[in-house]
Motif scaffolding. Structure first.
Motif, PDB file in Angstrom:
ATOM      1  N   ARG A 162      -2.966  -1.476   7.111  1.00 31.98           N
ATOM      2  CA  ARG A 162      -3.660  -1.341   5.528  1.00 31.98           C
ATOM      3  C   ARG A 162      -3.227  -2.672   5.059  1.00 31.98           C
ATOM      4  NH1 ARG A 162      -6.397   2.335   2.441  1.00 31.98           N
ATOM      5  NH2 ARG A 162      -6.003   4.026   3.820  1.00 31.98           N
ATOM      6  N   ARG A 163      -4.033  -3.281   4.505  1.00 31.20           N
ATOM      7  CA  ARG A 163      -3.713  -4.593   3.864  1.00 31.20           C
ATOM      8  C   ARG A 163      -2.850  -4.080   2.419  1.00 31.20           C
ATOM      9  NH1 ARG A 163      -4.470  -9.287   4.512  1.00 31.20           N
ATOM     10  NH2 ARG A 163      -4.527 -10.045   2.632  1.00 31.20           N
ATOM     11  N   VAL A 164      -2.114  -4.448   2.054  1.00 30.96           N
ATOM     12  CA  VAL A 164      -1.066  -4.219   0.727  1.00 30.96           C
ATOM     13  C   VAL A 164      -0.450  -5.402  -0.154  1.00 30.96           C
ATOM     14  CG1 VAL A 164      -0.548  -1.963   1.646  1.00 30.96           C
ATOM     15  CG2 VAL A 164       0.994  -4.126   1.754  1.00 30.96           C
ATOM     16  N   ILE A 165      -0.477  -5.038  -1.266  1.00 33.44           N
ATOM     17  CA  ILE A 165       0.169  -6.037  -2.215  1.00 33.44           C
ATOM     18  C   ILE A 165       1.467  -5.262  -2.741  1.00 33.44           C
ATOM     19  CG2 ILE A 165       0.336  -7.362  -4.520  1.00 33.44           C
ATOM     20  CD1 ILE A 165      -2.356  -7.009  -4.992  1.00 33.44           C
ATOM     21  N   ALA A 166       2.757  -6.011  -2.427  1.00 34.64           N
ATOM     22  CA  ALA A 166       4.001  -5.225  -2.834  1.00 34.64           C
ATOM     23  C   ALA A 166       4.730  -6.261  -3.641  1.00 34.64           C
ATOM     24  CB  ALA A 166       4.872  -5.296  -1.497  1.00 34.64           C
ATOM     25  N   GLU A 206       9.832   5.937   5.809  1.00 34.48           N
ATOM     26  CA  GLU A 206       8.963   6.504   7.021  1.00 34.48           C
ATOM     27  C   GLU A 206       7.774   7.209   6.268  1.00 34.48           C
ATOM     28  OE1 GLU A 206       8.529   6.371  10.359  1.00 34.48           O
ATOM     29  OE2 GLU A 206       9.973   4.761   9.863  1.00 34.48           O
ATOM     30  N   ILE A 207       8.269   7.902   5.115  1.00 29.96           N
ATOM     31  CA  ILE A 207       7.214   8.716   4.569  1.00 29.96           C
ATOM     32  C   ILE A 207       6.116   7.637   4.090  1.00 29.96           C
ATOM     33  CG2 ILE A 207       6.701  10.200   2.583  1.00 29.96           C
ATOM     34  CD1 ILE A 207       9.549  11.340   2.940  1.00 29.96           C
ATOM     35  N   MET A 208       6.645   6.798   3.187  1.00 23.82           N
ATOM     36  CA  MET A 208       5.689   5.849   2.548  1.00 23.82           C
ATOM     37  C   MET A 208       4.871   5.009   3.764  1.00 23.82           C
ATOM     38  SD  MET A 208       5.466   5.231  -0.700  1.00 23.82           S
ATOM     39  CE  MET A 208       6.274   5.141  -2.320  1.00 23.82           C
ATOM     40  N   ARG A 209       5.325   4.659   4.769  1.00 25.84           N
ATOM     41  CA  ARG A 209       4.414   3.924   5.765  1.00 25.84           C
ATOM     42  C   ARG A 209       3.551   4.859   6.133  1.00 25.84           C
ATOM     43  NH1 ARG A 209       8.185   1.589  10.606  1.00 25.84           N
ATOM     44  NH2 ARG A 209       6.545   2.169  11.640  1.00 25.84           N
ATOM     45  N   LYS A 210       3.783   6.035   6.411  1.00 24.48           N
ATOM     46  CA  LYS A 210       2.783   6.886   7.127  1.00 24.48           C
ATOM     47  C   LYS A 210       1.659   7.016   5.960  1.00 24.48           C
ATOM     48  CE  LYS A 210       4.024   8.679  11.369  1.00 24.48           C
ATOM     49  NZ  LYS A 210       5.315   8.494  11.940  1.00 24.48           N
ATOM     50  N   LEU A 211       2.265   7.516   4.929  1.00 21.95           N
ATOM     51  CA  LEU A 211       1.258   7.781   3.882  1.00 21.95           C
ATOM     52  C   LEU A 211      -0.066   6.646   3.515  1.00 21.95           C
ATOM     53  CD1 LEU A 211       0.661   9.951   1.636  1.00 21.95           C
ATOM     54  CD2 LEU A 211       2.419   8.760  -0.060  1.00 21.95           C
ATOM     55  N   VAL A 212       0.822   5.344   3.360  1.00 19.62           N
ATOM     56  CA  VAL A 212      -0.162   4.176   3.228  1.00 19.62           C
ATOM     57  C   VAL A 212      -1.102   4.179   4.363  1.00 19.62           C
ATOM     58  CG1 VAL A 212       0.031   1.737   2.979  1.00 19.62           C
ATOM     59  CG2 VAL A 212       1.587   3.099   1.530  1.00 19.62           C
ATOM     60  N   ASN A 213      -0.832   4.426   5.275  1.00 15.17           N
ATOM     61  CA  ASN A 213      -1.794   4.315   6.531  1.00 15.17           C
ATOM     62  C   ASN A 213      -2.901   5.468   6.582  1.00 15.17           C
ATOM     63  OD1 ASN A 213      -1.659   1.888   8.542  1.00 15.17           O
ATOM     64  ND2 ASN A 213       0.373   2.231   7.529  1.00 15.17           N
ATOM     65  N   ARG A 214      -2.461   6.479   6.034  1.00 13.18           N
ATOM     66  CA  ARG A 214      -3.251   7.556   6.217  1.00 13.18           C
ATOM     67  C   ARG A 214      -3.885   8.105   4.946  1.00 13.18           C
ATOM     68  NH1 ARG A 214      -0.182  12.368   8.924  1.00 13.18           N
ATOM     69  NH2 ARG A 214       1.143  11.350  10.109  1.00 13.18           N
ATOM     70  N   PHE A 215      -3.880   7.473   3.827  1.00 13.26           N
ATOM     71  CA  PHE A 215      -4.506   8.359   2.703  1.00 13.26           C
ATOM     72  C   PHE A 215      -6.005   7.959   2.724  1.00 13.26           C
ATOM     73  CE2 PHE A 215      -3.173   4.189   0.638  1.00 13.26           C
ATOM     74  CZ  PHE A 215      -4.518   4.029  -0.020  1.00 13.26           C
ATOM     75  N   ASP A 253      -4.897 -15.936   1.408  1.00 11.37           N
ATOM     76  CA  ASP A 253      -5.927 -16.040   2.514  1.00 11.37           C
ATOM     77  C   ASP A 253      -6.267 -14.717   2.753  1.00 11.37           C
ATOM     78  OD1 ASP A 253      -5.332 -18.694   2.570  1.00 11.37           O
ATOM     79  OD2 ASP A 253      -3.718 -18.338   4.202  1.00 11.37           O
ATOM     80  N   GLY A 254      -7.515 -14.636   2.996  1.00  7.71           N
ATOM     81  CA  GLY A 254      -8.252 -13.261   3.409  1.00  7.71           C
ATOM     82  C   GLY A 254      -8.554 -12.289   2.251  1.00  7.71           C
ATOM     83  N   GLN A 255      -8.663 -11.353   2.572  1.00  6.07           N
ATOM     84  CA  GLN A 255      -9.358 -10.131   1.746  1.00  6.07           C
ATOM     85  C   GLN A 255      -8.323  -9.620   0.651  1.00  6.07           C
ATOM     86  OE1 GLN A 255     -11.403  -7.153   4.069  1.00  6.07           O
ATOM     87  NE2 GLN A 255     -12.088  -6.193   2.022  1.00  6.07           N
ATOM     88  N   MET A 256      -8.419  -9.352  -0.635  1.00 15.77           N
ATOM     89  CA  MET A 256      -7.687  -8.672  -1.381  1.00 15.77           C
ATOM     90  C   MET A 256      -7.287  -7.080  -1.043  1.00 15.77           C
ATOM     91  SD  MET A 256      -5.965 -10.149  -3.745  1.00 15.77           S
ATOM     92  CE  MET A 256      -5.753 -11.757  -3.562  1.00 15.77           C
ATOM     93  N   PRO A 257      -6.068  -6.863  -0.996  1.00 20.30           N
ATOM     94  CA  PRO A 257      -5.734  -5.426  -0.753  1.00 20.30           C
ATOM     95  C   PRO A 257      -6.209  -4.503  -1.905  1.00 20.30           C
ATOM     96  CG  PRO A 257      -3.781  -6.837  -0.471  1.00 20.30           C
ATOM     97  CD  PRO A 257      -4.894  -7.536  -1.117  1.00 20.30           C
ATOM     98  N   THR A 258      -6.403  -3.126  -1.558  1.00 19.27           N
ATOM     99  CA  THR A 258      -6.863  -2.190  -2.707  1.00 19.27           C
ATOM    100  C   THR A 258      -5.576  -1.455  -2.951  1.00 19.27           C
ATOM    101  OG1 THR A 258      -7.903  -0.748  -1.108  1.00 19.27           O
ATOM    102  CG2 THR A 258      -9.330  -2.206  -2.304  1.00 19.27           C
ATOM    103  N   THR A 259      -4.589  -1.456  -2.181  1.00 26.05           N
ATOM    104  CA  THR A 259      -3.273  -0.860  -2.387  1.00 26.05           C
ATOM    105  C   THR A 259      -2.178  -1.720  -2.750  1.00 26.05           C
ATOM    106  OG1 THR A 259      -3.900   0.431  -0.415  1.00 26.05           O
ATOM    107  CG2 THR A 259      -1.786   0.568  -0.986  1.00 26.05           C
ATOM    108  N   VAL A 271      -7.208  -3.270  -7.005  1.00 34.50           N
ATOM    109  CA  VAL A 271      -6.454  -2.234  -6.650  1.00 34.50           C
ATOM    110  C   VAL A 271      -6.810  -0.812  -7.064  1.00 34.50           C
ATOM    111  CG1 VAL A 271      -4.044  -1.297  -6.829  1.00 34.50           C
ATOM    112  CG2 VAL A 271      -4.459  -3.700  -6.042  1.00 34.50           C
ATOM    113  N   ASP A 272      -6.881   0.060  -6.171  1.00 34.83           N
ATOM    114  CA  ASP A 272      -7.324   1.336  -6.698  1.00 34.83           C
ATOM    115  C   ASP A 272      -6.228   2.616  -6.329  1.00 34.83           C
ATOM    116  OD1 ASP A 272      -7.315   2.019  -3.963  1.00 34.83           O
ATOM    117  OD2 ASP A 272      -9.690   1.848  -4.047  1.00 34.83           O
ATOM    118  N   THR A 273      -5.390   1.995  -5.693  1.00 40.31           N
ATOM    119  CA  THR A 273      -4.045   3.085  -5.499  1.00 40.31           C
ATOM    120  C   THR A 273      -2.727   2.324  -5.567  1.00 40.31           C
ATOM    121  OG1 THR A 273      -5.642   4.047  -3.977  1.00 40.31           O
ATOM    122  CG2 THR A 273      -3.371   5.078  -3.726  1.00 40.31           C
ATOM    123  N   LEU A 274      -1.884   2.793  -6.385  1.00 37.32           N
ATOM    124  CA  LEU A 274      -0.533   2.469  -6.519  1.00 37.32           C
ATOM    125  C   LEU A 274       0.566   3.301  -6.052  1.00 37.32           C
ATOM    126  CD1 LEU A 274       1.161   0.143  -8.120  1.00 37.32           C
ATOM    127  CD2 LEU A 274       1.287   1.703 -10.126  1.00 37.32           C
TER     128      LEU A 274
END
Ligand code: HPA
Length: 271
Positions: free
Chosen positions: A72-76, A262-271, A17-23, A104-107
């Motif tokens: 940020r919407r993500v696919i993990a 911690e690093i990943m969480r912040k990074l994924v939200n700020r890039f 459901d919802g929009q596809m993530p680009t991350t 997806v444009d960023t991995l």
């Protein structure tokens, strides 16, 4: 191949459901618990997904997870496919092709790695600045589909410099010391002999592991930006006699997990 990719992407769209993530994030060893920070999760077991291989290795469950990490919407990917399990390079990298088809444009990728750099310590985090591909096959071998990317893709900046810079500043804010280094990708499943660790150091490697390089090659081919990080779980070199084990690797990765997360969480939200 194109048909399979599109069929799989189509199926995934129909399930989410919802929009596809680009991350997209590949949750390697040491980042599995990031799942706990993803909100509004929707799980798709790999076994449900047409054309997806099924993960077999101990300590990895196989699911695609859709949700929100912060804003940020993500696919993990919970569980990745390793060459040493017997998958071929096309199977190992198939999920990255599907990510691209989904927009997806960023991995973001993570892994556990053995350190050859004498300045490294177990439990440290290494931001991957470059890699050396020592897999016996390149995932792009064979017919090139120009719809997917160029025949001869450059690998000059396989790991995005802006993401590395941002990760450095986030690590500094969090007071987490990170190293930079070159990741050597090997087929495994053997850990290295002391001479091999030494050899990988001499050719320019800082850490060695059995994953990541195939996915990063295909992501670059597809024009997807990559950020990669390793947890140093053991050390190798010609004078190091400690014997690495899977259990030790898991334990060291678990211990480093909070910092990595911690690093990943912040990074994924700020890039
Ligand atoms: N070698 C290869 N792969 C690894 C290692 C290592 O020492 N540690 C974790 N993954």
């Amino acid at each position: 191949m194109l048909e399979k990719i599109n069929q799989t992407a189509e199926y995934i769209r129909s399930r989410v459901d919802g929009q596809m993530p680009t991350t997209a994030i590949i949750l390697g060893t040491g980042l599995g618990a990031l799942v706990d920070h993803i909100d509004d999760k929707q799980y798709i077991p790999y076994t449900d997904i047409p054309n997806f291989p099924v993960s077999t290795v101990e300590g990895h469950s196989g699911n695609l997870i859709f949700g929100r990490l912060g804003d940020r919407r993500v696919i993990a990917m919970q569980g990745r496919f390793h060459y040493y399990e017997g998958y071929d390079m096309k199977q190992v990298t198939f999920p990255v092709r599907v990510f691209k088809a989904l927009g997806v444009d960023t991995l973001f990728v993570s892994n556990a790695a053995g350190g050859m750099n004498p300045e490294f310590r177990v439990g440290e985090i290494m931001i991957i600045t470059d890699h050396i591909n020592l897999f016996p096959e390149n995932p792009l071998r064979g017919k090139n589909y120009s719809e997917l990317g160029p025949r001869f893709p450059a690998m000059t900046e396989a790991y995005d410099k802006n993401l590395i810079r941002l990760a450095d500043s986030i690590a500094a804010e969090l007071d987490i010391r990170v190293k930079h280094g070159v990741y050597v990708g090997t087929p495994g499943p053997t850990f290295e002999t002391p001479a091999e660790y030494e050899y990988f150091r001499i050719i320019g490697g800082d850490a060695v592991g059995m994953s990541t390089v195939p996915e990063v090659i295909v992501a670059n081919h597809a024009g997807i930006k990559v950020f990669g990080v390793s947890v140093i779980t053991d050390l190798g070199g010609k004078d190091i006699t400690e014997v690495p084990t899977h259990e030790e690797v898991q334990k060291a990765a678990m211990a480093a997990q909070p910092k990595m997360m911690e690093i990943m969480r912040k990074l994924v939200n700020r890039f």
